[in-house]
Design a protein around this motif. Structure first.
Motif, mmCIF file in Angstrom:
data_model
loop_
_atom_site.group_PDB
_atom_site.id
_atom_site.type_symbol
_atom_site.label_atom_id
_atom_site.label_comp_id
_atom_site.label_asym_id
_atom_site.label_seq_id
_atom_site.Cartn_x
_atom_site.Cartn_y
_atom_site.Cartn_z
ATOM 1 N N ALA A 67 0.835 -1.210 0.000
ATOM 2 C CA ALA A 67 0.000 0.000 0.000
ATOM 3 C C ALA A 67 0.863 1.250 0.000
ATOM 4 N N VAL A 68 1.995 1.228 0.724
ATOM 5 C CA VAL A 68 2.916 2.371 0.707
ATOM 6 C C VAL A 68 3.412 2.621 -0.713
ATOM 7 N N LEU A 69 3.811 1.564 -1.387
ATOM 8 C CA LEU A 69 4.347 1.716 -2.738
ATOM 9 C C LEU A 69 3.274 2.155 -3.724
ATOM 10 N N LEU A 70 2.082 1.547 -3.621
ATOM 11 C CA LEU A 70 1.023 1.870 -4.574
ATOM 12 C C LEU A 70 0.441 3.262 -4.350
ATOM 13 N N VAL A 154 9.321 -1.195 11.427
ATOM 14 C CA VAL A 154 9.633 -1.366 10.006
ATOM 15 C C VAL A 154 8.911 -0.321 9.168
ATOM 16 N N LEU A 155 7.634 -0.086 9.461
ATOM 17 C CA LEU A 155 6.865 0.880 8.674
ATOM 18 C C LEU A 155 7.330 2.312 8.904
ATOM 19 N N GLY A 159 8.484 4.715 6.069
ATOM 20 C CA GLY A 159 7.897 6.035 5.893
ATOM 21 C C GLY A 159 8.948 7.128 5.820
ATOM 22 N N LEU A 160 9.964 7.039 6.655
ATOM 23 C CA LEU A 160 11.043 8.027 6.616
ATOM 24 C C LEU A 160 11.783 7.983 5.282
ATOM 25 N N LEU A 161 11.920 6.790 4.725
ATOM 26 C CA LEU A 161 12.620 6.658 3.453
ATOM 27 C C LEU A 161 11.851 7.306 2.301
ATOM 28 N N ILE A 162 10.511 7.317 2.371
ATOM 29 C CA ILE A 162 9.726 7.906 1.279
ATOM 30 C C ILE A 162 9.386 9.371 1.533
ATOM 31 N N GLY A 163 9.891 9.939 2.645
ATOM 32 C CA GLY A 163 9.703 11.357 2.868
ATOM 33 C C GLY A 163 8.724 11.750 3.950
ATOM 34 N N TRP A 164 8.093 10.764 4.611
ATOM 35 C CA TRP A 164 7.186 11.094 5.707
ATOM 36 C C TRP A 164 7.989 11.580 6.922
ATOM 37 N N ARG A 165 7.449 12.573 7.630
ATOM 38 C CA ARG A 165 8.086 13.102 8.834
ATOM 39 C C ARG A 165 7.031 13.424 9.885
#
Length: 294
Positions: A67-70, A154-155, A159-165
């Motif tokens: 779901a994160v990727l999609l 893990v999530l 999330g940090l890797l895709i830019g969530w803060r």
């Protein structure tokens, strides 16, 4: 003399009552300590088995990771445009929903694990041991919360890797994670009750299919204002929505904040809903466990 003689028995009775009260209190404390110790032993057993079968953790994380990727990359821009935000802001909006989604999907693992233990006779063997009757269920719940902490870790990294803060400091972020674990604890006891209720893993999977509507009819992917009007109250009063909204508030992800009563009181409702679920399903699970032994 009469006064002294009259007082003496009263003092003796009072002393005996105090001694009995103190003895009863000590017995309760000791019994509670043994019950906790038994639950820890059971939780260690479940966690040891989980370490030996990491596929269960991978399976639980598969749907949220996909779901994160999609929704974060493939559909993120389109979803953000529909909400009037860019893809970066939509990821901030999305991640708390995926955190809660992972907590909800844990119901399936708990239900299947309990059904499997019942089918293999593990529950009956534990009943023959000199341990607290509630230790098996409480230990299962403790182990599931620890496993949920691993899932969340893990999530959060993903999330940090895709830019969530998070934007309100570490203590607010930890409070949000605490609400997520509280929700997972409530869902764990729902899974325990279902696992004691159904007859096999196949039936457990049918109950698990009910989690999908619960997860989707919530403020996980889109805000309540974007669903049909007749469905909006269901979305707003979904226990999952309260935790999602509270986490967004604590993380400082203030995209598409609703104006409903639940949205304005998200943090208290994120505590009330799990407490209500625990108050219902903990006694039901213990009742079902005792009845299953007859």
């Amino acid at each position: 003399m009469r006064t002294l003689e009259g007082r003496a028995p009263a003092r003796v009775v009072e002393a005996v009552e105090v001694e009995r009260s103190g003895s009863w209190t000590r017995e309760v404390v000791v019994g509670l300590g043994w019950a906790v110790a038994d639950a820890v032993v059971v939780a260690r057993r479940y966690l040891t088995h989980l370490v030996r079968r990491p596929g269960e953790i991978v399976g639980t994380l598969m749907i949220p990771v996909m779901a994160v990727l999609l929704f974060g990359f493939v559909f993120g821009e389109a979803m953000g445009a529909a909400m009037g935000v860019d893809s970066v802001d939509y990821r901030d909006f999305l991640m708390p929903g995926l955190f809660a989604l992972t907590m909800a999907f844990g119901i399936g693992n708990t239900t299947i694990a309990v059904v499997t233990d019942v089918g293999r006779g593990v529950v009956d063997r534990f009943r023959t041991l000199p341990m607290a009757p509630s230790a098996l269920l409480v230990g299962r719940g403790m182990a599931d919360v620890v496993a949920a902490l691993v899932d969340l870790s893990v999530l959060v990294v993903m999330g940090l890797l895709i830019g969530w803060r998070w934007h309100l400091g570490p203590w607010a972020a930890l409070a949000g994670l605490g609400l997520l674990l509280l929700l997972r604890m409530a869902f764990t006891w729902i899974g325990i009750f279902l696992g004691l209720l159904v007859r096999g893993p196949e039936a457990a999977m049918k109950f698990f299919s009910l989690v999908f509507p619960l997860a989707m009819v919530a403020e996980t992917f889109v805000p309540a204002r974007m669903v049909p009007g007749w469905l909006a109250p269901v979305v707003e009063w979904n226990p999952l929505s309260a935790t999602v909204l509270a986490c967004r508030e604590l993380f400082g992800n203030s995209v598409a904040v609703g104006d409903s009563w639940v949205a304005q009181h998200a943090i208290p409702m994120a505590v009330v809903w799990p407490v209500v679920l625990l108050a219902v399903f903990v006694p039901l699970s213990l009742w079902r466990y005792r009845r299953a032994g007859r």
